[in-house]
Write a protein that holds these residues in place. Structure first.
Motif: not given
Length: 142
Positions: A121-129
């Motif tokens: 549920g880590d939207a920031v890490a998902e966006r970076r990936a």
């Protein structure tokens, strides 16, 4: 030393049909036969050649390239420049293949990070990936 075709296949990683084909097209030279059964027997010199060819094949060399290598062997030092060029060209092709594989590995790892971030549920890490994966995809050749 005398190896059966099954033993040679296990040792080299080539299938039995591939060994027969390589013999047929002249890559192996003369392959000895058992006098009583007529079955192939790979002596030390032939076994060494098969192992060398297995190395070349695993490095992506084509049958035509292996044929050129084998054809140049009897010329010894007189063919040194041609042998060097053959191996240098193959090394460049392999280096290009490795770079493409590194890009694909980076893509897979990026997608792993993306899905891991989504699971957490880590939207920031998902966006970076996703951004990293997008950059990698731009490098792929069509």
């Amino acid at each position: 030393m005398s190896l059966t075709i099954q033993e040679m296949a296990r040792r080299s990683g080539f299938s039995e049909p591939t060994l027969r084909y390589y013999e047929k097209v002249g890559l192996l030279g003369v392959v000895g036969r058992d006098e009583s059964s007529g079955h192939r027997r790979y002596g030390a010199a032939t076994a060494d050649r098969v192992v060398a060819l297995a190395c070349l094949r695993s490095a992506g060399m084509t049958v035509a390239g292996m044929r050129r290598y084998v054809d140049l062997l009897p010329l010894g030092n007189a063919a040194a420049a041609e042998q060097r060029d053959l191996f240098a060209d193959q090394a460049e092709r392999l280096a290009d293949d490795i770079e493409r594989l590194k890009s694909r590995l980076a893509y897979l790892r990026g997608k792993t990070r993306m899905w891991d971030a989504r699971l957490r549920g880590d939207a920031v890490a998902e966006r970076r990936a996703i951004e990293a994966v997008t950059l990698i995809l731009e490098q792929f050749e069509p």
